[in-house]
Design an enzyme around this catalytic site. Structure first.
Site, PDB file in Angstrom:
ATOM      1  N   HIS A   1     -95.066  -7.402  66.689  1.00  0.00           N
ATOM      2  CA  HIS A   1     -93.660  -7.639  66.986  1.00  0.00           C
ATOM      3  C   HIS A   1     -92.823  -7.574  65.710  1.00  0.00           C
ATOM      4  O   HIS A   1     -92.981  -8.413  64.831  1.00  0.00           O
ATOM      5  CB  HIS A   1     -93.542  -9.023  67.645  1.00  0.00           C
TER       6      HIS A   1
ATOM      7  N   HIS B   1     -83.007  -6.479  63.706  1.00  0.00           N
ATOM      8  CA  HIS B   1     -82.920  -7.195  64.971  1.00  0.00           C
ATOM      9  C   HIS B   1     -81.483  -7.612  65.255  1.00  0.00           C
ATOM     10  O   HIS B   1     -81.018  -7.529  66.382  1.00  0.00           O
ATOM     11  CB  HIS B   1     -83.843  -8.422  64.926  1.00  0.00           C
TER      12      HIS B   1
END
Ligand code: G3P
Ligand code: MG
Length: 253
Positions: A6, A48
């Site tokens: 991730h 992100h």
């Protein structure tokens, strides 16, 4: 059950950086998840958050900077913010890549610009690096975007991200012609997983770091987990399947 790093091996290395991806490959992750943001220079940058202060030494948002200046920022451990092209060059087909499109855009004209760029970057990766189309999955929380993407990229596998359990379970992914439903660990149930599987969808769950959660996914029959600690997670899954084999052997005796 597959293990997807991730934002790379982001538990130990700065997220969405080449270092985190290199380490994920070293740790033999089956795939790497990365977050892309559209930059005004017509490039995708890996971040992100749209705002820079969470993970870099920059201030403001990505579009306050030229691409060159953005790449001068420190994204942690002196790593820079890579573009999607740079990340794919490094990964070079060594594992799957789950590209999460971070965008709230629903305007068709803007979406087409995003899709055209993505198509160009992926075609380049297929032509110049060791990727096949089956190694790419595009995911998003933006379901209108996913509904449109296959008109520009018919070959691409897609995944509908969800942080809430829909009233009709996996139906939303089916409506988007998606291949996967990628739910949060916080909302999974055996019913949701079974419904997705009955509909021919894979289920990849985020973000799964704790042993209790890995075990839960394993028992529910989840297809892949996104984890910040790929080596540790792989090791625990191997242990679980070893235990399963031992149970089968004992029953056979
Ligand atoms: O793609 C899985 C996961 O990354 C989605 O959530 O917020 O970590 O990008 P987030
Ligand atoms: Mg993500």
């Amino acid at each position: 059950m597959k293990v997807i790093a991730h934002r790379g091996a982001s538990g130990e290395y700065p997220e969405n950086t080449l270092l985190a991806f290199k380490e994920a490959i070293k740790q033999q992750a089956d795939g790497i998840e990365l977050d892309i943001q559209y930059h005004q220079s017509n490039d995708f940058v890996l971040l992100h958050y749209y705002y820079l202060d969470k993970t870099t030494d920059g201030k403001g948002s990505i579009n306050d900077y030229s691409l060159a200046d953005l790449q001068k920022l420190n994204a942690g451990q002196n790593e820079f913010i890579p573009t999607l092209k740079q990340a794919l060059k490094l990964i070079d087909g060594k594992c799957l890549v789950n590209i999460e499109i971070k965008s709230a855009e629903t305007n068709n004209y803007a979406l087409i610009k995003i899709f055209q760029l993505l198509k160009q970057v992926l075609n380049h990766a297929i032509a110049h690096y060791n990727f096949t189309w089956s190694q790419f999955v595009v995911s998003s929380f933006n379901h209108p975007l996913l509904a449109e993407i296959k008109t520009s990229l018919p070959k691409i596998s897609t995944a509908a991200l969800t942080a809430s359990c829909p009233v009709d379970y996996a139906e939303c992914a089916l409506q988007l012609s998606a291949n996967n439903l990628n739910p949060s660990i916080e909302i999974i149930s055996q019913q949701l997983i079974d419904d997705a599987h009955q509909k021919g969808l894979q289920v990849w769950v985020y973000t799964v770091d704790r042993e209790e959660d890995i075990l839960k996914c394993y028992l529910y029959g989840v297809d892949a987990v996104f984890t910040n600690y790929p080596a540790q997670t792989k090791c625990y899954i191997n242990q679980l399947s070893q235990d399963d084999n031992n149970v089968v052997k004992t029953v056979k005796k």
